[in-house]
Scaffold this motif. Structure first.
Motif, PDB file in Angstrom:
ATOM      1  N   GLU A  98       0.843  -1.144   0.010  1.00  0.00           N
ATOM      2  CA  GLU A  98       0.088   0.031   0.197  1.00  0.00           C
ATOM      3  C   GLU A  98       0.822   1.166  -0.068  1.00  0.00           C
ATOM      4  N   GLN A  99       1.037   1.701  -1.202  1.00  0.00           N
ATOM      5  CA  GLN A  99       2.038   2.988  -1.311  1.00  0.00           C
ATOM      6  C   GLN A  99       3.409   2.583  -0.863  1.00  0.00           C
ATOM      7  N   ASN A 100       4.097   3.117   0.114  1.00  0.00           N
ATOM      8  CA  ASN A 100       5.365   2.917   0.604  1.00  0.00           C
ATOM      9  C   ASN A 100       5.281   1.594   1.814  1.00  0.00           C
ATOM     10  N   GLU A 101       4.301   1.188   2.224  1.00  0.00           N
ATOM     11  CA  GLU A 101       4.325   0.178   3.201  1.00  0.00           C
ATOM     12  C   GLU A 101       3.782  -1.300   2.970  1.00  0.00           C
ATOM     13  N   VAL A 102       3.849  -1.916   3.662  1.00  0.00           N
ATOM     14  CA  VAL A 102       3.304  -3.365   3.686  1.00  0.00           C
ATOM     15  C   VAL A 102       2.514  -3.521   4.655  1.00  0.00           C
ATOM     16  N   ILE A 103       1.223  -3.976   4.431  1.00  0.00           N
ATOM     17  CA  ILE A 103      -0.011  -4.427   5.331  1.00  0.00           C
ATOM     18  C   ILE A 103       0.088  -5.911   5.397  1.00  0.00           C
ATOM     19  N   TYR A 104       0.126  -6.352   6.530  1.00  0.00           N
ATOM     20  CA  TYR A 104      -0.112  -7.725   6.645  1.00  0.00           C
ATOM     21  C   TYR A 104      -1.616  -8.163   6.926  1.00  0.00           C
ATOM     22  N   ILE A 105      -2.069  -9.067   5.774  1.00  0.00           N
ATOM     23  CA  ILE A 105      -3.228  -9.469   6.002  1.00  0.00           C
ATOM     24  C   ILE A 105      -3.563 -10.746   6.394  1.00  0.00           C
ATOM     25  N   ARG A 137       1.234  -2.282   9.671  1.00  0.00           N
ATOM     26  CA  ARG A 137       1.998  -1.948   8.690  1.00  0.00           C
ATOM     27  C   ARG A 137       3.506  -1.899   8.848  1.00  0.00           C
ATOM     28  N   VAL A 138       4.419  -2.274   7.923  1.00  0.00           N
ATOM     29  CA  VAL A 138       5.862  -2.265   7.996  1.00  0.00           C
ATOM     30  C   VAL A 138       6.314  -1.461   6.766  1.00  0.00           C
ATOM     31  N   LYS A 139       7.377  -0.919   7.014  1.00  0.00           N
ATOM     32  CA  LYS A 139       8.059  -0.233   5.871  1.00  0.00           C
ATOM     33  C   LYS A 139       8.545  -1.270   4.696  1.00  0.00           C
ATOM     34  N   SER A 140       8.500  -0.853   3.477  1.00  0.00           N
ATOM     35  CA  SER A 140       8.675  -1.570   2.302  1.00  0.00           C
ATOM     36  C   SER A 140      10.264  -1.490   2.044  1.00  0.00           C
ATOM     37  N   HIS A 141      10.934  -0.397   2.303  1.00  0.00           N
ATOM     38  CA  HIS A 141      12.453  -0.742   1.678  1.00  0.00           C
ATOM     39  C   HIS A 141      13.362  -1.322   2.484  1.00  0.00           C
ATOM     40  N   CYS A 142      12.935  -1.688   3.855  1.00  0.00           N
ATOM     41  CA  CYS A 142      13.826  -2.309   4.647  1.00  0.00           C
ATOM     42  C   CYS A 142      13.207  -3.640   5.144  1.00  0.00           C
ATOM     43  N   THR A 143      12.390  -4.148   4.548  1.00  0.00           N
ATOM     44  CA  THR A 143      11.765  -5.681   4.816  1.00  0.00           C
ATOM     45  C   THR A 143      11.641  -6.616   3.639  1.00  0.00           C
ATOM     46  N   ALA A 144      11.769  -7.872   3.848  1.00  0.00           N
ATOM     47  CA  ALA A 144      12.080  -8.852   2.748  1.00  0.00           C
ATOM     48  C   ALA A 144      10.790  -8.607   2.059  1.00  0.00           C
ATOM     49  N   ILE A 145       9.725  -8.754   2.685  1.00  0.00           N
ATOM     50  CA  ILE A 145       8.434  -9.068   1.952  1.00  0.00           C
ATOM     51  C   ILE A 145       7.837  -7.350   1.247  1.00  0.00           C
ATOM     52  N   GLY A 146       8.617  -6.447   1.889  1.00  0.00           N
ATOM     53  CA  GLY A 146       8.319  -5.111   0.897  1.00  0.00           C
ATOM     54  C   GLY A 146       9.278  -4.903   0.163  1.00  0.00           C
ATOM     55  N   LYS A 147      10.494  -5.276   0.028  1.00  0.00           N
ATOM     56  CA  LYS A 147      11.329  -5.131  -1.253  1.00  0.00           C
ATOM     57  C   LYS A 147      10.910  -6.052  -2.309  1.00  0.00           C
ATOM     58  N   LEU A 148      10.333  -7.365  -1.866  1.00  0.00           N
ATOM     59  CA  LEU A 148       9.927  -8.302  -2.841  1.00  0.00           C
ATOM     60  C   LEU A 148       8.753  -7.630  -3.739  1.00  0.00           C
ATOM     61  N   LEU A 149       7.796  -7.072  -2.931  1.00  0.00           N
ATOM     62  CA  LEU A 149       6.717  -6.423  -3.778  1.00  0.00           C
ATOM     63  C   LEU A 149       7.081  -5.169  -4.515  1.00  0.00           C
ATOM     64  N   LEU A 150       8.075  -4.441  -4.033  1.00  0.00           N
ATOM     65  CA  LEU A 150       8.484  -3.339  -4.722  1.00  0.00           C
ATOM     66  C   LEU A 150       9.042  -3.835  -6.071  1.00  0.00           C
ATOM     67  N   ALA A 151       9.996  -4.962  -5.839  1.00  0.00           N
ATOM     68  CA  ALA A 151      10.660  -5.434  -7.196  1.00  0.00           C
ATOM     69  C   ALA A 151       9.648  -5.677  -8.238  1.00  0.00           C
ATOM     70  N   TYR A 152       8.517  -6.173  -7.894  1.00  0.00           N
ATOM     71  CA  TYR A 152       7.621  -6.824  -9.027  1.00  0.00           C
ATOM     72  C   TYR A 152       6.628  -5.665  -9.414  1.00  0.00           C
ATOM     73  N   LEU A 153       6.960  -4.340  -9.172  1.00  0.00           N
ATOM     74  CA  LEU A 153       6.058  -3.107  -9.620  1.00  0.00           C
ATOM     75  C   LEU A 153       6.606  -3.093 -11.250  1.00  0.00           C
ATOM     76  N   PRO A 154       5.798  -2.503 -11.956  1.00  0.00           N
ATOM     77  CA  PRO A 154       6.502  -2.243 -13.364  1.00  0.00           C
ATOM     78  C   PRO A 154       7.574  -1.188 -13.058  1.00  0.00           C
ATOM     79  N   GLU A 155       8.462  -1.391 -14.022  1.00  0.00           N
ATOM     80  CA  GLU A 155       9.726  -0.623 -13.834  1.00  0.00           C
ATOM     81  C   GLU A 155       9.544   0.965 -13.994  1.00  0.00           C
ATOM     82  N   SER A 156       8.672   1.604 -14.600  1.00  0.00           N
ATOM     83  CA  SER A 156       8.471   3.053 -14.360  1.00  0.00           C
ATOM     84  C   SER A 156       7.735   3.476 -13.162  1.00  0.00           C
ATOM     85  N   ILE A 157       7.018   2.570 -12.602  1.00  0.00           N
ATOM     86  CA  ILE A 157       6.361   2.822 -11.587  1.00  0.00           C
ATOM     87  C   ILE A 157       7.250   2.459 -10.189  1.00  0.00           C
ATOM     88  N   LEU A 158       8.040   1.689 -10.428  1.00  0.00           N
ATOM     89  CA  LEU A 158       9.177   1.409  -9.557  1.00  0.00           C
ATOM     90  C   LEU A 158      10.071   2.432  -9.352  1.00  0.00           C
TER      91      LEU A 158
END
Length: 249
Positions: free
Chosen positions: A104-111, A129-150
């Motif tokens: 969710e934007q710059n954060e990960v929400i545990y469902i 919520r946890v930050k995306s840039h410093c967690t495994a699950i967050g970096k993973l979800l960022l990595a799979y964004l389309p390149e322009s959005i990433l």
């Protein structure tokens, strides 16, 4: 004749199906409605917070209220016995905490989440919520964004340092994301909490889009990433089973 609610929902569905910011012309070409009607509906939805302007001023995307509704729906739907049972089984394999998260934007929400029984653990509830840039699950979800959005996301993120190992340089984080997507999994080596390690794999939908991440984490005093990797096939198998349950298509 369709009602105003039907037409508004059709426009929202268009944004949901494309999963990217859209121009007015994009929506008009996708829905069977006149341009003037679509323009009016988009303005009304923007006023309600269900759509919002993208960084590109001619484009719109799903708004904060719509995203919150979607998150609430996913959390509600996936607090099911079948989903939780799969996490419990995987947690028993690792003897550690496992969770499912969405971006969710710059954060990960545990469902959904299953805690381990060890007294030494990080306790978080579904909806946390946890930050995306410093967690495994967050970096993973960022990595799979389309390149322009990433690229746009990383340039607009505040990369706060939580430990000496937190990646705070956008270029380094971009390189990390490329590595993650190539190898198909992400790791966290004490980047958000000193002494915590984590491993995450993607959960795909029927269209091969990543809709969520599945992660396991633990203190490095109790296990290691090398030990976690030995069970990565079990994680991927669970992610495949979760695909149907988490897909709202």
């Amino acid at each position: 004749m369709s009602s105003a609610i039907d037409r508004a929902f059709t426009v929202l569905e268009c944004f949901g199906q494309h999963r990217k910011p859209l121009r007015l012309a994009d929506v008009v070409s996708d829905v069977n409605l006149p341009k003037q009607s679509v323009h009016r509906i988009i303005k009304q939805l923007e006023g309600l917070g269900l759509l919002e302007r993208d960084v590109h001023p001619e484009k719109f995307r799903l708004g904060h209220r719509m995203r919150q509704l979607g998150i609430s729906t996913i959390v509600s739907l996936n607090q099911s016995l079948s989903t939780h049972a799969m996490l419990k089984e995987l947690g028993d394999t690792f003897q550690e905490t496992v969770n499912i998260g969405i971006l969710e934007q710059n954060e990960v929400i545990y469902i959904d989440r299953v805690e381990c029984d060890w007294p030494l653990r990080v306790q978080l509830n579904p909806g946390s919520r946890v930050k995306s840039h410093c967690t495994a699950i967050g970096k993973l979800l960022l990595a799979y964004l389309p390149e322009s959005i990433l690229n746009a996301t990383l340039q607009n993120m505040t990369l706060e340092a939580y430990t000496p190992k937190t990646i705070t340089d956008p270029e380094l984080l971009l390189a990390e994301c490329h590595k993650i997507k190539k190898q198909g999994y992400a790791e966290n080596i004490g980047e958000d909490i000193v002494g915590l390690v984590a491993l995450a794999v993607p959960i795909f939908d029927q269209r091969n889009n990543v809709i969520a991440g599945l992660a396991v984490h633990a203190p490095d005093a109790r296990t290691s990433l090398a030990a976690m990797r030995k069970n990565i096939d079990n994680m991927r198998s669970t992610a495949d089973k979760l695909q149907t349950l988490l897909s709202l298509d």
